[in-house]
Design an enzyme around this catalytic site. Structure first.
Site, PDB file in Angstrom:
ATOM      1  N   GLU A 143      31.240  39.573  39.346  1.00  0.00           N
ATOM      2  CA  GLU A 143      31.004  41.023  38.784  1.00  0.00           C
ATOM      3  C   GLU A 143      30.535  40.977  37.606  1.00  0.00           C
ATOM      4  OE1 GLU A 143      32.159  44.100  41.407  1.00  0.00           O
ATOM      5  OE2 GLU A 143      30.556  42.495  41.666  1.00  0.00           O
TER       6      GLU A 143
ATOM      7  N   THR B 108      24.700  49.879  39.023  1.00  0.00           N
ATOM      8  CA  THR B 108      25.952  49.896  38.688  1.00  0.00           C
ATOM      9  C   THR B 108      26.085  50.065  37.078  1.00  0.00           C
ATOM     10  OG1 THR B 108      26.722  48.644  40.670  1.00  0.00           O
ATOM     11  CG2 THR B 108      28.277  48.817  38.899  1.00  0.00           C
TER      12      THR B 108
END
Length: 312
Positions: free
Chosen positions: A131, A184
């Site tokens: 991530e 994101t």
């Protein structure tokens, strides 16, 4: 073990009021990773399917292999060699934990191939490295539930402290992904660094109410608590027809409706599979009325997490 194939599920992060601290896994969609041993040391990416050629094949720049390299370094293993095949079964930038599912499938597959030296929970910090590379922040609200299953709460990041809470067995999620993309990193950049005391108090009350409602099966409390006064008002502008689609979901029996992760996917919770199916059709119809195609998924809360599909 010479070969392993692992599925890791998509996830809904934030769950309305729980920005960066709530997430749950769904049954589908999800990513699949295959690992095959090779005689020479090193990790290579043999193929990636479903990404339209957008993801890097450099093992140091792909979320599925970065986590594997971190795990091998932690275990001080230098002579391991394997080729990796990644099957992307959800759109990139979907808000359904696409990079997280890849990272989780990769680290679980490698750990299993090595004889499971670490528990699933011990794998979480490694999955978070994927991530960090993909989204610019090592958050756990996608990788955590994808790895551990169920509804996960991240109490603290330093030190990392996560736990699962129980949810009603009858609870169903509808996920609708419109054919638009939200990056994101961009979705995090538009967020304010400070919030008002009034909004902080409201949000804390909703967080506490949602946890209590889920654990006691109080659907009215769940519904009242699925309100985000901090993140949703900012990110909603990135999703075409957000307000109209949300209202369609609520009009058709959704307990609540909000943004899944960074978006553009939207999610709802409902009391039954039948309700969830009806809600999904209404949301898709509303998107279609604005000329936006979409894909919907209906699922219970996935309590299992990753599944080993094959190994030998």
């Amino acid at each position: 073990m010479e070969y392993i194939k692992v599925f890791a599920p998509a996830t809904v992060a934030n769950v309305a009021c729980g920005f960066d601290i709530f997430g749950f896994a769904v049954d589908h969609p999800g990513d699949v990773v295959e690992i095959r041993r090779k005689p020479e040391p090193g990790i290579t990416i043999e193929a990636i399917y479903g990404d339209e050629g957008r993801l890097p094949t450099d093992p140091n720049r792909n979320a599925v292999t970065v986590v594997m390299l971190h795990l091998l370094a932690h275990l001080n293993i230098t002579d391991f060699g394997a080729s990796v095949v990644l099957h992307k079964n959800m759109a990139l930038g979907s808000g359904m934990g696409s990079s997280a599912a890849s990272s989780v499938a990769g680290v679980v597959a490698l750990n299993e191939m090595l004889g499971s030296p670490l528990t699933r929970k011990e794998l979480l910090p490694f999955a978070m490295q994927g991530e960090l590379m993909a989204a610019g922040a090592a958050h756990a609200d996608n990788v955590g539930p994808s790895l551990l299953g169920g509804f996960l709460v991240i109490r603290s990041y330093n030190p990392l402290d996560v736990f699962n809470i129980s949810v009603p067995r009858e609870l169903y999620c509808t996920l609708v992904h419109p054919d638009v993309e939200v990056n994101t990193k961009d979705a995090r950049l538009i967020l304010r660094n400070e919030v008002s005391l009034k909004n902080a108090i409201t949000q804390m009350g909703n967080v506490a109410g949602l946890i209590s409602g889920l654990m006691t099966g109080d659907y009215n409390l769940i519904s009242r608590s699925m309100v985000d006064v901090i993140i949703e008002p900012v990110r909603a502008i990135l999703i075409p027809e957000f307000n109209e689609v949300k209202q369609a979901a609520l009009d058709n029996g959704a307990l609540g409706c909000s943004i899944s992760g960074a978006g553009p996917s939207m999610f709802t919770l409902a009391r039954s599979a039948a309700d969830a199916e009806r809600i999904g059709k209404a949301m898709k119809h509303t998107f279609a009325s604005a000329g936006i195609s979409s894909t919907s998924y209906v699922s219970g809360i996935n309590m299992e997490g990753p599944r080993i599909l094959d190994k030998y």
